[in-house]
Every structure is written in C-alpha cells, then in structure tokens.
Write a protein that holds these residues in place. Structure first.
Motif, mmCIF file in Angstrom:
data_model
loop_
_atom_site.group_PDB
_atom_site.id
_atom_site.type_symbol
_atom_site.label_atom_id
_atom_site.label_comp_id
_atom_site.label_asym_id
_atom_site.label_seq_id
_atom_site.Cartn_x
_atom_site.Cartn_y
_atom_site.Cartn_z
ATOM 1 N N LEU A 233 6.964 -2.027 -9.599
ATOM 2 C CA LEU A 233 5.949 -3.046 -9.352
ATOM 3 C C LEU A 233 5.978 -3.495 -7.899
ATOM 4 O O LEU A 233 4.935 -3.723 -7.275
ATOM 5 N N ASN A 234 7.171 -3.614 -7.328
ATOM 6 C CA ASN A 234 7.282 -3.986 -5.917
ATOM 7 C C ASN A 234 6.596 -2.959 -5.018
ATOM 8 O O ASN A 234 5.925 -3.320 -4.041
ATOM 9 N N ASP A 235 6.783 -1.669 -5.344
ATOM 10 C CA ASP A 235 6.158 -0.609 -4.546
ATOM 11 C C ASP A 235 4.640 -0.744 -4.564
ATOM 12 O O ASP A 235 3.973 -0.650 -3.520
ATOM 13 N N ILE A 236 4.090 -0.933 -5.754
ATOM 14 C CA ILE A 236 2.636 -0.997 -5.898
ATOM 15 C C ILE A 236 2.082 -2.246 -5.219
ATOM 16 O O ILE A 236 1.061 -2.199 -4.511
ATOM 17 N N ALA A 237 2.738 -3.395 -5.441
ATOM 18 C CA ALA A 237 2.278 -4.648 -4.848
ATOM 19 C C ALA A 237 2.306 -4.588 -3.327
ATOM 20 O O ALA A 237 1.378 -5.042 -2.646
ATOM 21 N N GLU A 238 3.370 -4.008 -2.786
ATOM 22 C CA GLU A 238 3.471 -3.877 -1.332
ATOM 23 C C GLU A 238 2.356 -3.002 -0.784
ATOM 24 O O GLU A 238 1.793 -3.299 0.274
ATOM 25 N N HIS A 239 2.013 -1.933 -1.518
ATOM 26 C CA HIS A 239 0.936 -1.058 -1.070
ATOM 27 C C HIS A 239 -0.409 -1.790 -1.091
ATOM 28 O O HIS A 239 -1.279 -1.515 -0.267
ATOM 29 N N SER A 243 2.169 -10.184 -2.817
ATOM 30 C CA SER A 243 3.475 -10.404 -3.419
ATOM 31 C C SER A 243 3.480 -9.837 -4.832
ATOM 32 O O SER A 243 2.427 -9.641 -5.453
ATOM 33 N N ARG A 244 4.674 -9.595 -5.364
ATOM 34 C CA ARG A 244 4.789 -8.960 -6.668
ATOM 35 C C ARG A 244 4.096 -9.769 -7.768
ATOM 36 O O ARG A 244 3.303 -9.225 -8.535
ATOM 37 N N MET A 245 4.372 -11.059 -7.871
ATOM 38 C CA MET A 245 3.806 -11.881 -8.933
ATOM 39 C C MET A 245 2.303 -12.099 -8.745
ATOM 40 O O MET A 245 1.536 -12.070 -9.713
ATOM 41 N N HIS A 246 1.885 -12.315 -7.499
ATOM 42 C CA HIS A 246 0.464 -12.504 -7.217
ATOM 43 C C HIS A 246 -0.318 -11.242 -7.572
ATOM 44 O O HIS A 246 -1.394 -11.301 -8.195
ATOM 45 N N PHE A 247 0.235 -10.094 -7.196
ATOM 46 C CA PHE A 247 -0.445 -8.830 -7.496
ATOM 47 C C PHE A 247 -0.536 -8.602 -8.998
ATOM 48 O O PHE A 247 -1.592 -8.227 -9.523
ATOM 49 N N ALA A 248 0.557 -8.805 -9.722
ATOM 50 C CA ALA A 248 0.578 -8.534 -11.158
ATOM 51 C C ALA A 248 -0.467 -9.364 -11.893
ATOM 52 O O ALA A 248 -1.179 -8.864 -12.778
ATOM 53 N N ALA A 249 -0.596 -10.645 -11.522
ATOM 54 C CA ALA A 249 -1.566 -11.519 -12.187
ATOM 55 C C ALA A 249 -2.998 -11.085 -11.894
ATOM 56 O O ALA A 249 -3.840 -11.019 -12.795
ATOM 57 N N GLN A 250 -3.287 -10.774 -10.630
ATOM 58 C CA GLN A 250 -4.639 -10.373 -10.262
ATOM 59 C C GLN A 250 -4.991 -9.011 -10.850
ATOM 60 O O GLN A 250 -6.136 -8.772 -11.256
ATOM 61 N N LEU A 257 -4.945 -4.958 -18.147
ATOM 62 C CA LEU A 257 -3.629 -4.387 -18.420
ATOM 63 C C LEU A 257 -2.653 -4.792 -17.331
ATOM 64 O O LEU A 257 -3.048 -5.046 -16.191
ATOM 65 N N SER A 258 -1.373 -4.836 -17.670
ATOM 66 C CA SER A 258 -0.354 -5.036 -16.649
ATOM 67 C C SER A 258 -0.244 -3.759 -15.812
ATOM 68 O O SER A 258 -0.637 -2.676 -16.269
ATOM 69 N N PRO A 259 0.279 -3.841 -14.594
ATOM 70 C CA PRO A 259 0.446 -2.617 -13.791
ATOM 71 C C PRO A 259 1.266 -1.555 -14.515
ATOM 72 O O PRO A 259 0.931 -0.368 -14.455
ATOM 73 N N HIS A 260 2.331 -1.949 -15.213
ATOM 74 C CA HIS A 260 3.158 -0.980 -15.935
ATOM 75 C C HIS A 260 2.361 -0.300 -17.045
ATOM 76 O O HIS A 260 2.425 0.929 -17.204
ATOM 77 N N SER A 261 1.602 -1.093 -17.821
ATOM 78 C CA SER A 261 0.815 -0.517 -18.915
ATOM 79 C C SER A 261 -0.265 0.414 -18.379
ATOM 80 O O SER A 261 -0.514 1.490 -18.937
#
Length: 327
Positions: A233-239, A243-250, A257-261
């Motif tokens: 998740l850190n890799d994807i958010a950085e790309h 930030s990790r949490m901000h990216f996951a929510a958006q 879906l979550s980034p992992h799903s």
C-alpha cells in the motif's frame, strides 16, 4: 480502407419500426458521418472483429463531440495509449471496457485476435442523461452537467458491461417490429453502466468523489505494470503522491474497493486469462500474477470463484463460450 457508416439511434423517438442497428466496422473505431453538431443526440453502435494474431498498431479517429465506449467480447492482448501515454497493458478479458472522451487520441497495439462492441455517444446525450437523473435547482447547475465526464476503466473487466454488449450483439439478429427499440434500450443500458463506473455514486467534484482522475489513472497504470511484484500500500500511495491513509480512503471512494482488494481482482483477471492456455502450469500462473505460491493462489482463487484454478480451467475448456471466459 474506408470506414463503414454506422446506423444511428435517435433518443428522441421510439425505434420500434427500425431494423436491428448494430453494424460491422470495416476498421477499428472507424465510423463515417457521425453528427458532430450535437443538436440531435444519437448513439451509434458498431461491431468490430479482427481475427489476425500478429501485432498491429491501430489508431482511432479523434472525435470532438462523442465518447467512444469499447467493450471487449473475447480475451485479447492489447497495449493502449491515450494522447501518447500508456493507460493499460497486457491481457484484457471479457467485458474489458475502455472509454475515450471527446478530443482524446487513442491508439492500441493488439497482439491477438480481438472482438468488441463500440458505442459512439454524443457528449450532449451524456449531459442530458445526467440531467434526467438529477434535479437541478438552477439553469447554471443544468448547464454544468455538460462538464461531467465518463470515467475510463482503462480496459478493466466488468462482467455486467460484457453481458450487456454480448446481448446487444445477439439482439442484432432479431427481426421483429420491436427489435430496434430493444437494441436502443440495451445501448442506453451500456451508457448507464458506463456512468455508474465513474465512482461509488458520489457527486462529481464533491468531497466524496475520491481520487482525482489523473491520480486514479496513474494508480491503475502502476498496478497493471507491477501485478507480478509484491507491491505494498505504501508503494502504491507513494506513486499516487499521497499519504498511505489518505490514498486508501480516496481510492475506496473512487472504486468501491480497497487497494488490496482491487489489486487482487486484477491479478485474478490476469490469472483467468492465462488459465485458458492449458500449456501454462498453474504454479507458473500463480507466480506470474503476484502470488508467492500455488497454494496461496489456489486459496484466494477458491474464495473468489468457489472452485480451484484446475477445476475452473476444465470448466472453461468444456464450455468453450466467449461468455464463459469472462471474469
């Protein structure tokens, strides 16, 4: 090769007296005499089939007033570029959908036989459809509907879209008095699905709209290019530049879906396409799509489909249907 003139659907009057309207394209996305004025919103529907297996680079005409909705009907391999930037690469499964906005230039490199339904939708019809769904409080709000865009899934597979397109193609063989109306209704259903793919239903431009389109496209590109890698998740958010949490929510607001799903879905889509080739060992498929072992792949695959990869492969080979190969 000259373009084939497509039949047109008039959204302002019933089509019960029309003959089936899905026509064959002589070349990819090439349709003559589209109404570029936007005065009479019409959907043009076409069927494209290319049985060549060799690599070929295809360039779509740049349309100024129409969206192009392409829905893939059989598994193929394609690299797609929008305005010179790659938006997708690799295997595309049944229901893979790409939406080109007015003014955009799209080129694709196909490496296998391909078949698709193309819908050419005036931007004015998209605005009118949005206006029909929402109750606007002022004329300025109504006019702003013309600024709404269809989201591009970049050839992500959507089973509902695939089934709608396949049914539309089959309906073209009907010859009853209401066959034209049936095709028109299916075409509007495809447009409705395309509008729904934009996000999780939140208002465009609102606080719940999720990732900006350019961030989402960049995220999709990164995931597609690294399906075989153990990305975090850190890799994807950085790309994506967040930030990790901000990216996951958006990301979840934008896709549902979550980034992992989402990443798991993409890996399973590629795995399904590879499973159709019985010469590829399942362990090789597992590693190729980012699972650390065949056992891990089998566990995730069974949870998603209710069957094992080996059983799915046998069922797909037995069915031999384009719809059966969809994700």
């Amino acid at each position: 090769m000259s373009c084939y003139q497509g039949a047109q659907l008039n959204s302002d009057r019933p089509a019960c007296n029309q003959r089936p309207v899905v026509v064959k394209e002589a070349s990819w996305r090439c349709i003559d005499r589209l109404d570029e004025s936007g005065e009479t919103p019409r959907i043009v529907i076409a069927h494209w089939c290319d049985k060549r297996e060799d690599l070929r680079d295809l360039k779509a005409p740049r349309l100024t007033e129409h969206y192009t909705i392409e829905v893939i009907l059989r598994n193929t391999v394609v690299d797609c570029y929008r305005d010179g930037r790659r938006i997708s690469r690799g295997t595309v499964g049944f229901g893979g959908t790409q939406i080109t906005a007015p003014g955009e230039q799209v080129t694709c490199s196909f490496r296998r036989a391909a078949e698709a339904i193309h819908l050419y939708v005036p931007r004015s019809l998209v605005a009118r459809t949005y206006a029909g769904i929402h109750q606007f409080q002022s004329m300025s709000e109504f006019q702003s509907a013309s600024d709404r865009e269809l989201f591009d899934p970049a050839f992500s597979a959507d089973s509902i879209m695939g089934k709608l397109a396949w049914t539309l193609l089959e309906a073209n063989g009907l010859h009853g008095p209401f066959s034209g109306l049936y095709c028109e209704s299916l075409a509007m259903a495809v447009l409705a699905r395309a509008m729904e793919l934009k996000s999780d239903g939140s208002e465009v431009g609102g606080s719940g709209a999720g990732l900006l389109p350019w961030r989402l496209r960049r995220t999709f590109e990164y995931m597609e290019e690294n399906l075989s890698e153990p990305i975090t998740l850190n890799d994807i958010a950085e790309h994506a530049g967040l930030s990790r949490m901000h990216f996951a929510a958006q990301f979840k607001r934008a896709t549902g879906l979550s980034p992992h799903s989402f990443l798991t879905v993409k890996r399973l889509e590629m795995a399904n396409a590879m499973l159709l080739d019985e010469e590829i060992p399942i362990v090789q498929i597992a590693l190729s799509v980012g699972f650390h072992s065949q056992a891990h792949f089998t566990s995730v695959f069974r949870k998603s489909t209710g069957t094992t990869p080996a059983q799915w492969r046998k069922q797909a080979a037995h069915a031999g249907s384009p719809v059966a190969t969809g994700v």
